[in-house]
Design a protein around this motif. Structure first.
Motif, short mmCIF file in Angstrom:
data_model
loop_
_atom_site.label_atom_id
_atom_site.label_comp_id
_atom_site.label_asym_id
_atom_site.label_seq_id
_atom_site.Cartn_x
_atom_site.Cartn_y
_atom_site.Cartn_z
N ALA A 179 40.21 5.14 -6.45
CA ALA A 179 39.53 6.10 -5.57
C ALA A 179 39.11 7.34 -6.37
CB ALA A 179 40.44 6.50 -4.41
N TYR B 197 40.81 4.31 10.04
CA TYR B 197 40.00 3.09 10.06
C TYR B 197 40.88 1.85 9.94
CZ TYR B 197 37.93 -0.91 7.86
OH TYR B 197 37.62 -2.20 7.56
N ALA C 172 40.09 7.23 6.47
CA ALA C 172 40.41 5.94 5.84
C ALA C 172 41.63 5.28 6.47
CB ALA C 172 40.58 6.11 4.34
N SER D 282 42.82 -0.26 4.28
CA SER D 282 42.80 1.18 4.04
C SER D 282 42.38 1.51 2.62
CB SER D 282 44.18 1.78 4.33
OG SER D 282 45.17 1.18 3.51
N SER E 102 33.69 2.99 5.70
CA SER E 102 34.90 2.21 5.50
C SER E 102 34.74 0.78 6.00
CB SER E 102 36.08 2.88 6.22
OG SER E 102 36.33 4.16 5.69
N GLY F 168 32.63 8.40 7.80
CA GLY F 168 33.82 7.82 7.18
C GLY F 168 34.17 6.47 7.79
N ALA G 247 38.64 1.18 2.38
CA ALA G 247 38.05 2.28 3.14
C ALA G 247 38.04 3.56 2.32
CB ALA G 247 38.85 2.50 4.43
N LEU G 248 39.15 3.83 1.63
CA LEU G 248 39.23 5.02 0.78
C LEU G 248 38.23 4.93 -0.37
CD1 LEU G 248 40.70 7.68 0.23
CD2 LEU G 248 42.36 6.40 -1.14
N SER H 125 34.63 5.44 0.97
CA SER H 125 34.32 6.81 1.40
C SER H 125 34.47 7.82 0.27
CB SER H 125 35.23 7.21 2.56
OG SER H 125 36.59 7.15 2.20
N SER H 126 34.95 7.35 -0.91
CA SER H 126 35.16 8.29 -2.02
C SER H 126 33.86 8.97 -2.43
CB SER H 126 35.78 7.56 -3.22
OG SER H 126 34.88 6.60 -3.75
#
Length: 578
Positions: free
Chosen positions: A22, A329, A326, A139, A382, A378, A142-143, A146-147
């Motif tokens: 990330a 989500y 994240a 997760s 994600s 976000g 997702a992180l 969205s980074s």
């Protein structure tokens, strides 16, 4: 030749892999937004015209668009960690080149090299899929996804602070330092993925896609300078249509294409990519509008009179909220599925832009808009890699997520061009300076709302999938064969391929234990996929045979945990005897 390893990196590295990957994504985003605070000053800083100065931004966009799908495919073939480090290393070199010059051409070369870092996002997502247990995958992806928003949100105030109080070249030295740190952490913490795709690198396909993308994105980014109805703009659009059309025909005929267009045409992939374009549009509009609105002087009657740094801090929650969503989500997706979270995210974005039409008169209102839009974007960002990962074979994760990231980049490019044109055409001339108007800001928000509505329509066409963390199955066509592997996660799975990397259907795959006894058998599906449950940990032999191909016996070991081991089986050509 396809090969794999029985090492279980996800078990060795624990939870360190996710934050490091990330962080690499955040570094890429920082590089992208690095020059936003000094965009207006670039012509003076580089001693050139405003039209020429825009090439400093355009060059990064073009190289990023070209590098993203190519690096994804190279990662699938030769190792995702290796290509991630290469992407970051090229970015560091580009940042150092830019840091050492004020010459336009050298600066453009440096910024072009920095664009190669865009491949880090799909490579990071691919590494996560290959290494993490499925309960952590949602997760984590997702992180990573969205980074790019997190990095952009954090970079704006930091870059503004540096630009106000230091030489602007310090921005590039800072980016290079972050890149070196990301490379060091990746080398220390992230192991190489054992998964490999079959086949070879499709160089003609890479060249064709690169030329087509450049021909398409050039007129989008430079159309306002050249004129949207000019011969140059229209000619480049026409040329891109011809080149990309021919490229598509060629890719359908290649055994191991750069982009598997047949996979990309599946509804689960196609509508995810189309929705991604619209999410990209909606993300960039707020990034363009809010900082300008906040920094315009109050004498305009609608400007909020904030400093560059304060404006950056007020917009920063856009990225921070994306990071916070994240884990939210992951819980929502586990219960309702990624299709639901994409639709929910798009609805929240629509609410944010709709409310923003009437909330532009105070700084706190801009902050509120940034938080709401950050939450929606976000959730949407994600959901995208989860939808892609659930619909493509494991060996194509890098290339497929590269294409998806490219779709988002195209969305931001279109957004930049359209919103830039809207703000320019609605601006007031004040002492020879074009000042954006409130009407232009509201039209921009309306365009974003329209894009979200189209994205919502695409999302509604997505096939419904069971609510769960992203499936580790290869595709919807392989579900029947992989059902047992999902019920008993302790399994071997992969694809049966020929010497050229093409899938082999109806190949018989037999699992033999250390005593020579058959422990399971199956037939490969139409796309070559197979899955075999493993009764216990230990050493096995996977034997594969198919008509027209030589037999193959491949030794493999299963650790006995609840993680499938990916193993592609490459059948040799049949030996012909006289």
């Amino acid at each position: 030749m396809t090969h794999t390893s029985t090492d279980q990196p996800g078990r060795r590295t624990g939870g360190a892999v996710v934050p490091v990957l990330a962080f690499a994504g955040i570094v890429v985003a920082v590089m992208q937004t690095l020059l936003v605070p000094v965009i207006k000053d670039l012509p003076q800083l580089l001693a050139t015209s405003p039209g020429n100065a825009t090439w400093v931004l355009t060059s990064t966009l073009l190289s990023g668009a070209v590098a993203t799908p190519i690096m994804g495919r190279l990662g699938d073939l030769y190792g995702k960690r290796r290509m991630l480090i290469l992407s970051l290393a090229v970015m560091v070199v580009g940042a150092l080149v830019s840091a050492a010059t004020s010459d336009l051409l050298i600066m453009i070369v440096g910024r072009t090299l920095q664009g190669f870092a865009m491949g880090a996002i799909p490579l990071g997502i691919g590494l996560m899929r290959d290494m993490l247990p499925r309960e952590k995958l949602g997760s984590a992806m997702a992180l990573m996804s969205s980074s790019i928003g997190v990095g952009g949100g954090l970079a704006l105030p930091a870059a503004a602070l540096v630009a106000q109080h230091a030489d602007w070249h310090a921005l590039f030295y800072g980016a290079a330092g972050l890149g070196v740190l990301a490379i060091g952490l990746t080398l220390l913490v992230v192991p190489e993925s054992p998964a490999r795709a079959g086949g070879t690198f499709d160089l003609p396909g890479a060249i064709g896609l690169s030329v087509g993308l450049v021909l398409f994105l050039l007129p989008i980014t430079k159309g306002s300078d050249w004129g949207w109805s000019s011969g140059t703009t229209l000619g480049l659009f026409a040329a891109s249509a011809v080149v990309l059309g021919l490229w598509g025909v060629m890719e359908l005929r290649v055994k191991a294409p750069l982009v598997d267009l047949r996979t990309s045409a599946r509804p689960a992939v196609l509508f995810t990519n189309l929705a991604s374009v619209m999410v990209g549009v909606s993300f960039y509009v707020v990034s363009l509008v809010l900082p300008q609105l906040l920094q315009l002087p109050t004498s305009t009657g609608y400007g909020l009179g904030q400093s560059m740094v304060t404006a950056g801090l007020l917009v920063a929650p856009l990225g921070l909220t994306m990071m916070v969503t994240a884990p939210v989500y992951a819980r929502l997706s586990a219960r309702y599925g990624p299709r639901f979270t994409l639709i929910l995210g798009l609805l929240i974005i629509a609410i944010g832009y709709g409310a923003g039409l009437g909330l532009m008169s105070a700084a706190w209102q801009s902050l509120a808009i940034a938080v709401v839009l950050g939450a929606g974007i976000g959730l949407a960002y994600s959901s995208l890699p989860a939808l892609i990962v659930g619909a493509v074979p494991a060996s194509e994760t890098g290339a497929a997520n590269g294409l998806n990231t490219l779709m988002r980049s195209i969305g931001t490019s279109v957004s930049s061009a359209v919103i830039g044109m809207v703000l320019a055409n609605t601006a007031n001339d004040v002492g020879g300076v074009a000042v954006p108007t409130m009407h232009g800001f509201r039209v921009s928000f309306l365009i974003a709302t329209g894009a979200v509505a189209v994205g919502l329509l695409f999302a509604l066409f997505l096939p419904r999938t069971p609510a769960a963390t992203p499936r580790l199955r290869a595709s919807s066509e392989e579900d029947a064969n992989l059902a047992r592997a999902e019920e008993v996660l302790r399994s071997f799975r992969g694809r049966v391929l020929d010497v050229g990397g093409a899938p082999v259907a109806h190949a018989r795959v037999t699992l033999i234990d250390r005593r020579g006894r058959q422990a399971g058998a199956t037939l490969s599906e139409a796309d070559g996929s197979y899955a075999l449950a493993v009764p216990a940990q230990g050493a096995y032999v996977l034997a594969a045979k198919a008509t027209g191909h030589g037999p193959l016996a491949s030794a493999a070991t299963h650790a006995g945990d609840e993680r499938p081991v990916d193993l592609d089986l490459a059948l040799p050509g049949e030996t012909v005897t006289a």
